[in-house]
Design a protein around this motif. Structure first.
Motif, PDB file in Angstrom:
ATOM      1  N   PHE A   1      41.817 -32.433 -55.893  1.00 23.91           N
ATOM      2  CA  PHE A   1      42.182 -33.385 -56.952  1.00 23.91           C
ATOM      3  C   PHE A   1      41.101 -33.331 -58.012  1.00 23.91           C
ATOM      4  CE2 PHE A   1      43.725 -35.199 -52.917  1.00 23.91           C
ATOM      5  CZ  PHE A   1      45.082 -35.169 -53.177  1.00 23.91           C
ATOM      6  N   ARG A   2      41.504 -32.930 -59.233  1.00 24.24           N
ATOM      7  CA  ARG A   2      40.526 -32.945 -60.327  1.00 24.24           C
ATOM      8  C   ARG A   2      41.092 -33.758 -61.481  1.00 24.24           C
ATOM      9  NH1 ARG A   2      39.947 -27.335 -59.321  1.00 24.24           N
ATOM     10  NH2 ARG A   2      38.378 -27.101 -57.701  1.00 24.24           N
ATOM     11  N   ASN A   3      40.315 -34.761 -61.896  1.00 22.48           N
ATOM     12  CA  ASN A   3      40.748 -35.644 -62.992  1.00 22.48           C
ATOM     13  C   ASN A   3      42.162 -36.169 -62.765  1.00 22.48           C
ATOM     14  OD1 ASN A   3      38.292 -34.936 -64.227  1.00 22.48           O
ATOM     15  ND2 ASN A   3      39.260 -33.117 -65.140  1.00 22.48           N
ATOM     16  N   GLY A   4      42.457 -36.548 -61.536  1.00 27.81           N
ATOM     17  CA  GLY A   4      43.756 -37.141 -61.229  1.00 27.81           C
ATOM     18  C   GLY A   4      44.891 -36.137 -61.129  1.00 27.81           C
ATOM     19  N   VAL A   5      44.580 -34.846 -61.218  1.00 31.96           N
ATOM     20  CA  VAL A   5      45.621 -33.819 -61.120  1.00 31.96           C
ATOM     21  C   VAL A   5      45.415 -33.032 -59.822  1.00 31.96           C
ATOM     22  CG1 VAL A   5      46.601 -31.756 -62.211  1.00 31.96           C
ATOM     23  CG2 VAL A   5      45.746 -33.651 -63.619  1.00 31.96           C
ATOM     24  N   ALA A   6      46.521 -32.800 -59.093  1.00 32.72           N
ATOM     25  CA  ALA A   6      46.428 -32.056 -57.838  1.00 32.72           C
ATOM     26  C   ALA A   6      46.602 -30.566 -58.104  1.00 32.72           C
ATOM     27  CB  ALA A   6      47.512 -32.545 -56.885  1.00 32.72           C
ATOM     28  N   ALA A   7      45.799 -29.736 -57.438  1.00 33.03           N
ATOM     29  CA  ALA A   7      45.923 -28.285 -57.583  1.00 33.03           C
ATOM     30  C   ALA A   7      45.809 -27.629 -56.215  1.00 33.03           C
ATOM     31  CB  ALA A   7      44.817 -27.760 -58.506  1.00 33.03           C
ATOM     32  N   ALA A   8      46.679 -26.630 -55.976  1.00 35.87           N
ATOM     33  CA  ALA A   8      46.666 -25.936 -54.683  1.00 35.87           C
ATOM     34  C   ALA A   8      45.823 -24.684 -54.773  1.00 35.87           C
ATOM     35  CB  ALA A   8      48.096 -25.579 -54.297  1.00 35.87           C
ATOM     36  N   ASP A   9      45.126 -24.356 -53.691  1.00 37.54           N
ATOM     37  CA  ASP A   9      44.397 -23.088 -53.591  1.00 37.54           C
ATOM     38  C   ASP A   9      44.584 -22.533 -52.187  1.00 37.54           C
ATOM     39  OD1 ASP A   9      42.721 -20.933 -53.449  1.00 37.54           O
ATOM     40  OD2 ASP A   9      40.957 -21.940 -54.291  1.00 37.54           O
ATOM     41  N   GLY A  10      45.523 -21.601 -52.062  1.00 39.15           N
ATOM     42  CA  GLY A  10      45.821 -21.010 -50.754  1.00 39.15           C
ATOM     43  C   GLY A  10      45.215 -19.625 -50.604  1.00 39.15           C
ATOM     44  N   SER A  11      44.165 -19.331 -51.373  1.00 41.37           N
ATOM     45  CA  SER A  11      43.565 -17.999 -51.291  1.00 41.37           C
ATOM     46  C   SER A  11      42.845 -17.832 -49.955  1.00 41.37           C
ATOM     47  CB  SER A  11      42.569 -17.788 -52.446  1.00 41.37           C
ATOM     48  OG  SER A  11      41.489 -18.694 -52.307  1.00 41.37           O
ATOM     49  N   PRO A  12      42.809 -16.584 -49.436  1.00 41.32           N
ATOM     50  CA  PRO A  12      42.081 -16.333 -48.199  1.00 41.32           C
ATOM     51  C   PRO A  12      40.614 -16.781 -48.290  1.00 41.32           C
ATOM     52  CG  PRO A  12      43.474 -14.470 -48.707  1.00 41.32           C
ATOM     53  CD  PRO A  12      43.559 -15.404 -49.885  1.00 41.32           C
ATOM     54  N   GLU A  13      39.994 -16.600 -49.467  1.00 37.64           N
ATOM     55  CA  GLU A  13      38.586 -17.020 -49.618  1.00 37.64           C
ATOM     56  C   GLU A  13      38.463 -18.524 -49.423  1.00 37.64           C
ATOM     57  OE1 GLU A  13      40.147 -15.462 -52.678  1.00 37.64           O
ATOM     58  OE2 GLU A  13      40.082 -13.819 -51.245  1.00 37.64           O
ATOM     59  N   ASN A  14      39.437 -19.257 -49.943  1.00 39.42           N
ATOM     60  CA  ASN A  14      39.365 -20.718 -49.810  1.00 39.42           C
ATOM     61  C   ASN A  14      39.560 -21.151 -48.360  1.00 39.42           C
ATOM     62  OD1 ASN A  14      38.959 -23.301 -50.942  1.00 39.42           O
ATOM     63  ND2 ASN A  14      41.171 -23.677 -50.889  1.00 39.42           N
TER      64      ASN A  14
ATOM     65  N   ALA B   1      64.465 -46.304 -55.490  1.00 43.64           N
ATOM     66  CA  ALA B   1      64.347 -45.991 -56.918  1.00 43.64           C
ATOM     67  C   ALA B   1      62.984 -45.383 -57.230  1.00 43.64           C
ATOM     68  CB  ALA B   1      64.544 -47.263 -57.732  1.00 43.64           C
ATOM     69  N   GLY B   2      62.993 -44.309 -58.016  1.00 42.89           N
ATOM     70  CA  GLY B   2      61.746 -43.723 -58.525  1.00 42.89           C
ATOM     71  C   GLY B   2      61.202 -42.610 -57.660  1.00 42.89           C
ATOM     72  N   GLU B   3      60.390 -41.757 -58.299  1.00 43.22           N
ATOM     73  CA  GLU B   3      59.775 -40.623 -57.596  1.00 43.22           C
ATOM     74  C   GLU B   3      58.727 -41.123 -56.612  1.00 43.22           C
ATOM     75  OE1 GLU B   3      60.878 -37.676 -57.918  1.00 43.22           O
ATOM     76  OE2 GLU B   3      61.170 -37.039 -60.000  1.00 43.22           O
ATOM     77  N   ARG B   4      58.409 -40.274 -55.630  1.00 38.77           N
ATOM     78  CA  ARG B   4      57.474 -40.669 -54.574  1.00 38.77           C
ATOM     79  C   ARG B   4      56.030 -40.243 -54.854  1.00 38.77           C
ATOM     80  NH1 ARG B   4      57.104 -36.438 -50.456  1.00 38.77           N
ATOM     81  NH2 ARG B   4      58.537 -34.738 -50.914  1.00 38.77           N
ATOM     82  N   TYR B   5      55.811 -39.564 -55.979  1.00 36.31           N
ATOM     83  CA  TYR B   5      54.451 -39.202 -56.414  1.00 36.31           C
ATOM     84  C   TYR B   5      54.375 -39.342 -57.929  1.00 36.31           C
ATOM     85  CZ  TYR B   5      52.529 -37.135 -52.118  1.00 36.31           C
ATOM     86  OH  TYR B   5      52.021 -36.956 -50.875  1.00 36.31           O
ATOM     87  N   PRO B   6      53.159 -39.504 -58.468  1.00 33.77           N
ATOM     88  CA  PRO B   6      53.006 -39.420 -59.923  1.00 33.77           C
ATOM     89  C   PRO B   6      53.446 -38.032 -60.398  1.00 33.77           C
ATOM     90  CG  PRO B   6      50.939 -40.139 -58.866  1.00 33.77           C
ATOM     91  CD  PRO B   6      51.873 -39.724 -57.778  1.00 33.77           C
ATOM     92  N   SER B   7      53.844 -37.901 -61.656  1.00 35.97           N
ATOM     93  CA  SER B   7      54.375 -36.609 -62.134  1.00 35.97           C
ATOM     94  C   SER B   7      53.347 -35.489 -61.988  1.00 35.97           C
ATOM     95  CB  SER B   7      54.820 -36.737 -63.593  1.00 35.97           C
ATOM     96  OG  SER B   7      53.724 -37.166 -64.365  1.00 35.97           O
ATOM     97  N   THR B   8      52.046 -35.815 -62.080  1.00 34.44           N
ATOM     98  CA  THR B   8      51.015 -34.772 -61.979  1.00 34.44           C
ATOM     99  C   THR B   8      50.876 -34.249 -60.552  1.00 34.44           C
ATOM    100  OG1 THR B   8      49.428 -36.572 -61.768  1.00 34.44           O
ATOM    101  CG2 THR B   8      49.564 -35.481 -63.917  1.00 34.44           C
ATOM    102  N   PHE B   9      51.527 -34.878 -59.580  1.00 36.61           N
ATOM    103  CA  PHE B   9      51.486 -34.407 -58.187  1.00 36.61           C
ATOM    104  C   PHE B   9      52.810 -33.769 -57.767  1.00 36.61           C
ATOM    105  CE2 PHE B   9      47.789 -36.718 -56.060  1.00 36.61           C
ATOM    106  CZ  PHE B   9      47.219 -37.141 -57.249  1.00 36.61           C
ATOM    107  N   MET B  10      53.869 -34.044 -58.533  1.00 41.15           N
ATOM    108  CA  MET B  10      55.206 -33.642 -58.080  1.00 41.15           C
ATOM    109  C   MET B  10      55.365 -32.129 -57.997  1.00 41.15           C
ATOM    110  SD  MET B  10      57.087 -36.136 -57.156  1.00 41.15           S
ATOM    111  CE  MET B  10      58.717 -35.419 -57.033  1.00 41.15           C
TER     112      MET B  10
END
Ligand code: ATR
Length: 324
Positions: free
Chosen positions: A86-99, A310-319
């Motif tokens: 999570f950086r600045n409220g935004v989720a990012a995936a890293d599935g690299s072998p190094e990670n 009603a409504g999405e289950r995550y904020p749009s930056t996580f969807m």
């Protein structure tokens, strides 16, 4: 407590697990009991699957779990996850072998253990083939630091491709009376691959606990304030559905949380819910669900009562991290 298999390679755990995410304050901390006391009480009550992640609380959640289970490691089916930041409220995936290689050492150190029983890819990285990520995870099974592999919030075909590389013991997805997405396509892939479903947010992030009635019930820093399901008109609509579930529970003489978890425990194929709580009294209610078998007409009534969230289950930056 009943013990259920997780996957087809010999892993098994108490039917009700414990999701530790909330212990580092994501839903606020008012009235919390000591997390170490809570986790030890869970183990005393027959819970064995304890679920954390590298990303929860910036590593603090794993540290807290590690301290709590010190001396009782062999009673725990220890699950953690890597590959989501999570950086600045935004989720990012890293599935690299190094990670993967980097992450395992940190998790082992913070959890103060020499192995992880169930190691999940937290979110699929769209830029890395799942075969590559799972191949790197499988190397750690060979090395002995990981016992079983899992994936979280994956599409059915991603699970099939991953399972062709290495057995996948579990898929962890949001699943509850308030979120029934895994029933759409995932069930068949679980059946085909032998993976089990571990249900996170099995109480709909609190809705099914029966005491969220006003937006102000959420603390200022509660993550749920950023989730559309808990905002504006959606809040009122969803609170009304939760009230209907609560009425069915009251009529039947049970706590709504206990009923919501018993509904999950009655699903086929078998599901292992991992409710989270910061309170001993709620833990006791959640664990008691393992003793409750609901008749089919109550299952149907609960499903009808909860229909129409009603409504999405995550904020749009996580969807966009969800494959679903
Ligand atoms: P997650 O998996 O994201 O932790 P969850 O298990 O669906 O989500 O729900 C967690 C929320 O339900 C928490 O806010 C928790 O609040 P407490 O820490 O105050 O317990 C709430 N919750 C858990 N068990 C509960 C229970 N038995 N009754 C009422 N609320 C409960």
């Amino acid at each position: 407590m009943e013990v259920r298999p997780i996957g087809s390679q010999g892993l098994a755990a108490g039917a009700v697990g414990f999701g530790a995410m909330g212990l580092t304050g994501v839903y606020g901390t008012a009235g919390s009991d000591d997390p170490a006391v809570l986790i030890n009480q869970a183990l005393d009550l027959g819970v064995s699957l304890i679920d954390t992640a590298e990303s929860y609380g910036g590593g603090e959640n794993e540290r807290l779990v590690g301290r709590a289970i010190a001396g009782r490691r062999d009673e725990v089916v220890l699950a953690t996850k890597f590959g989501l930041t999570f950086r600045n409220g935004v989720a990012a995936a890293d599935g690299s072998p190094e990670n993967a290689t980097r992450a395992i050492d940190g998790s082992l150190a913070r959890l103060d253990t020499d192995h992880i029983d169930l190691w999940y890819l937290h979110r699929v990285d769209p830029d890395i083939a799942i075969e590559e990520t799972v191949g790197a995870m499988a190397e750690l099974v060979t090395a002995g630091t990981v016992r079983h592999l899992g994936l979280s919030e994956v599409a059915p075909d991603t699970l099939r491709r991953a399972a062709a590389v290495h057995p996948i013991a579990a898929v962890q997805s949001e699943y509850s009376l308030f979120c029934r997405e895994p029933e759409i396509g995932l069930s068949r892939a679980l059946d085909e691959t032998g993976a089990s479903l571990v249900a996170y947010s099995p109480l709909g992030r609190g809705w099914l606990g029966g005491n969220l009635t006003r937006p102000d019930d959420l603390a200022e820093d509660d993550f749920r304030r950023f989730i559309p399901q808990f905002q504006g008109e959606n809040f009122g609509q969803n609170a009304a559905l939760a009230r209907r579930v609560g009425e069915i529970a009251e009529h039947a003489g049970f706590h709504p949380a206990q009923m919501a978890l018993a509904w999950l425990l009655g699903r086929q194929p078998a599901v292992t819910p991992i409710p989270g709580t910061t309170k001993l009294r709620n833990l006791a209610v959640n664990v008691a669900a393992a003793e409750l078998s609901l008749p089919a007409d109550i299952h149907a009534a609960l499903e009808e009562a909860a229909d129409g969230v009603a409504g999405e289950r995550y904020p749009s930056t996580f969807m966009n991290q969800l494959e679903g």
